[in-house]
Scaffold this motif. Sequence first.
Motif, PDB file in Angstrom:
ATOM      1  N   ILE A 110      -6.297  -7.571  -4.136  1.00 36.61           N
ATOM      2  CA  ILE A 110      -7.407  -6.911  -3.393  1.00 36.61           C
ATOM      3  C   ILE A 110      -6.423  -5.581  -2.843  1.00 36.61           C
ATOM      4  O   ILE A 110      -5.615  -5.976  -1.705  1.00 36.61           O
ATOM      5  CB  ILE A 110      -8.014  -7.991  -2.401  1.00 36.61           C
ATOM      6  N   LEU A 111      -7.073  -4.512  -3.077  1.00 37.11           N
ATOM      7  CA  LEU A 111      -6.487  -3.485  -2.290  1.00 37.11           C
ATOM      8  C   LEU A 111      -6.553  -3.297  -0.573  1.00 37.11           C
ATOM      9  O   LEU A 111      -7.958  -3.482  -0.430  1.00 37.11           O
ATOM     10  CB  LEU A 111      -6.716  -2.243  -3.070  1.00 37.11           C
ATOM     11  N   ARG A 112      -5.734  -2.741  -0.129  1.00 36.43           N
ATOM     12  CA  ARG A 112      -6.080  -2.316   1.436  1.00 36.43           C
ATOM     13  C   ARG A 112      -7.054  -1.020   1.356  1.00 36.43           C
ATOM     14  O   ARG A 112      -6.871  -0.341   0.299  1.00 36.43           O
ATOM     15  CB  ARG A 112      -4.975  -1.986   2.236  1.00 36.43           C
ATOM     16  N   VAL A 116      -7.185   2.375  -1.292  1.00 36.63           N
ATOM     17  CA  VAL A 116      -8.190   2.593  -2.053  1.00 36.63           C
ATOM     18  C   VAL A 116      -8.469   4.303  -1.859  1.00 36.63           C
ATOM     19  O   VAL A 116      -8.740   4.649  -2.764  1.00 36.63           O
ATOM     20  CB  VAL A 116      -9.631   1.967  -1.592  1.00 36.63           C
ATOM     21  N   LEU A 117      -8.385   4.411  -0.445  1.00 37.32           N
ATOM     22  CA  LEU A 117      -8.482   5.932  -0.162  1.00 37.32           C
ATOM     23  C   LEU A 117      -7.322   6.785  -0.881  1.00 37.32           C
ATOM     24  O   LEU A 117      -7.939   7.827  -1.362  1.00 37.32           O
ATOM     25  CB  LEU A 117      -8.205   6.045   1.348  1.00 37.32           C
ATOM     26  N   LYS A 118      -6.023   6.213  -0.981  1.00 39.63           N
ATOM     27  CA  LYS A 118      -5.090   7.032  -1.673  1.00 39.63           C
ATOM     28  C   LYS A 118      -5.564   7.344  -3.215  1.00 39.63           C
ATOM     29  O   LYS A 118      -5.304   8.400  -3.893  1.00 39.63           O
ATOM     30  CB  LYS A 118      -3.695   6.237  -1.629  1.00 39.63           C
ATOM     31  N   LEU A 119      -6.026   5.946  -3.639  1.00 39.82           N
ATOM     32  CA  LEU A 119      -6.360   6.127  -5.302  1.00 39.82           C
ATOM     33  C   LEU A 119      -7.623   7.118  -5.409  1.00 39.82           C
ATOM     34  O   LEU A 119      -7.482   8.179  -6.208  1.00 39.82           O
ATOM     35  CB  LEU A 119      -6.740   4.857  -5.628  1.00 39.82           C
ATOM     36  N   VAL A 120      -8.714   6.711  -4.570  1.00 38.62           N
ATOM     37  CA  VAL A 120      -9.957   7.872  -4.781  1.00 38.62           C
ATOM     38  C   VAL A 120      -9.990   9.079  -4.482  1.00 38.62           C
ATOM     39  O   VAL A 120     -10.616  10.020  -5.031  1.00 38.62           O
ATOM     40  CB  VAL A 120     -11.218   6.948  -4.463  1.00 38.62           C
ATOM     41  N   LYS A 225       0.446  -2.276 -10.808  1.00 41.79           N
ATOM     42  CA  LYS A 225      -0.113  -3.275 -11.547  1.00 41.79           C
ATOM     43  C   LYS A 225      -1.601  -3.176 -11.038  1.00 41.79           C
ATOM     44  O   LYS A 225      -2.213  -4.097 -11.862  1.00 41.79           O
ATOM     45  CB  LYS A 225       0.391  -4.627 -10.690  1.00 41.79           C
ATOM     46  N   VAL A 226      -2.031  -2.354 -10.616  1.00 42.90           N
ATOM     47  CA  VAL A 226      -3.621  -2.221 -10.175  1.00 42.90           C
ATOM     48  C   VAL A 226      -4.181  -1.896 -11.436  1.00 42.90           C
ATOM     49  O   VAL A 226      -3.906  -1.269 -12.518  1.00 42.90           O
ATOM     50  CB  VAL A 226      -3.630  -1.090  -9.229  1.00 42.90           C
ATOM     51  N   SER A 227      -5.618  -2.503 -11.586  1.00 42.72           N
ATOM     52  CA  SER A 227      -6.346  -2.136 -12.338  1.00 42.72           C
ATOM     53  C   SER A 227      -7.871  -1.763 -11.864  1.00 42.72           C
ATOM     54  O   SER A 227      -7.981  -2.113 -10.760  1.00 42.72           O
ATOM     55  CB  SER A 227      -6.696  -3.513 -13.285  1.00 42.72           C
ATOM     56  N   LEU A 228      -8.864  -1.479 -12.655  1.00 44.24           N
ATOM     57  CA  LEU A 228     -10.010  -1.011 -12.297  1.00 44.24           C
ATOM     58  C   LEU A 228     -10.786  -2.330 -11.437  1.00 44.24           C
ATOM     59  O   LEU A 228     -11.629  -2.068 -10.684  1.00 44.24           O
ATOM     60  CB  LEU A 228     -10.885  -0.584 -13.367  1.00 44.24           C
ATOM     61  N   TRP A 230      -9.686  -4.299  -9.793  1.00 47.56           N
ATOM     62  CA  TRP A 230      -9.001  -4.568  -8.645  1.00 47.56           C
ATOM     63  C   TRP A 230     -10.132  -3.853  -7.300  1.00 47.56           C
ATOM     64  O   TRP A 230     -10.091  -4.021  -6.342  1.00 47.56           O
ATOM     65  CB  TRP A 230      -7.649  -3.866  -8.253  1.00 47.56           C
ATOM     66  N   LEU A 231     -10.446  -2.510  -7.884  1.00 46.92           N
ATOM     67  CA  LEU A 231     -11.510  -1.808  -7.136  1.00 46.92           C
ATOM     68  C   LEU A 231     -12.481  -2.605  -6.834  1.00 46.92           C
ATOM     69  O   LEU A 231     -13.291  -2.532  -5.748  1.00 46.92           O
ATOM     70  CB  LEU A 231     -11.840  -0.428  -7.635  1.00 46.92           C
ATOM     71  N   ARG A 232     -13.163  -3.371  -7.906  1.00 47.18           N
ATOM     72  CA  ARG A 232     -14.442  -4.212  -7.814  1.00 47.18           C
ATOM     73  C   ARG A 232     -14.136  -5.417  -6.746  1.00 47.18           C
ATOM     74  O   ARG A 232     -14.963  -5.587  -5.881  1.00 47.18           O
ATOM     75  CB  ARG A 232     -14.592  -4.820  -9.185  1.00 47.18           C
ATOM     76  N   HIS A 233     -12.977  -5.878  -6.893  1.00 50.15           N
ATOM     77  CA  HIS A 233     -12.708  -6.951  -5.709  1.00 50.15           C
ATOM     78  C   HIS A 233     -12.822  -6.380  -4.493  1.00 50.15           C
ATOM     79  O   HIS A 233     -12.918  -7.048  -3.613  1.00 50.15           O
ATOM     80  CB  HIS A 233     -10.980  -7.341  -6.102  1.00 50.15           C
TER      81      HIS A 233
END
Length: 279
Positions: A110-112, A116-120, A225-228, A230-233
């Motif tokens: 689970i991403l902090r 998430v903000l860095k990714l999106v 290692k992140v996957s999509l 993980w965003l759902r999590h």
Amino acid sequence: MSSLSRVSTDQKLIEMWLHGRPVSTQKEYRRDIQAFLVFVNKELQECRLEDLQAYSTFWDERGIKATTKKRKLNVVKSLFTFATKLNYIRFNVAAALKMPKGDVSLAGRILRQTEVLKLVNCPKLSVRDRCFLRLVYATGVRVSEACRLKWNDFQERDSGVVQVTVLGKGEKLRTVLVPIAVWMELEQLRGHECVFVGATGNAIDRVMAHKIIKNAALESGVNSKVSLHWLRHAHCQHALSRGAPIHLVRTTMGHSSIAITDRYLESNPEDSSSNYLGM
């Protein structure tokens, strides 16, 4: 005479078993079953428990994740259960196959919110890729669900609220609200029937979607290692931590039971008895 004597080959049985499932699911299941059949080099009716156990050991030796192995074995067990119901095979030998427990370390996937903000918001991503990541996180949809979205799946209400109807697992429909900021950015992509398209004008697939998240992780410095998923999590856990009712989160996510949603509370508790020991 067996009620399945009319089914002359394993392939006919497999097509019957796949019938009615989403196209993406059919593709994955067909691939997994083909791998199993190549390994055992037998017809289904000839398979024994030791064949399935050997197949399970094969994946252990390949070093795949427990969750991936469990998914592959569950696909095989599903086919054997179907074959038994139709009397294509006399005994369901797969029923006795011991399944791996799987990876229960949900918290580690689970991403902090800062991640998430860095990714999106990664500035080096294309508009399409950024919109894809933002929509997956904002709505909690599965990768396959996001890939096959079309513009007519979205509806703007008179109040200005935007909703999207998603076809989920088991052909179940659910409706999710889309944040207005995400919707306004999405509208920049209009031009095709599908929302997210590749260079050929066709809807992107899971492989292309996987490249989007990996590229975002590389450019933003987030866990490689992140996957999509993980965003759902992250959507689920972040919503719960901000006070969203668990039954509402379950409905939004399309979970089959409240117990699945509850795992996210357990993985990141707000309180614990350890806080009461005075240490």
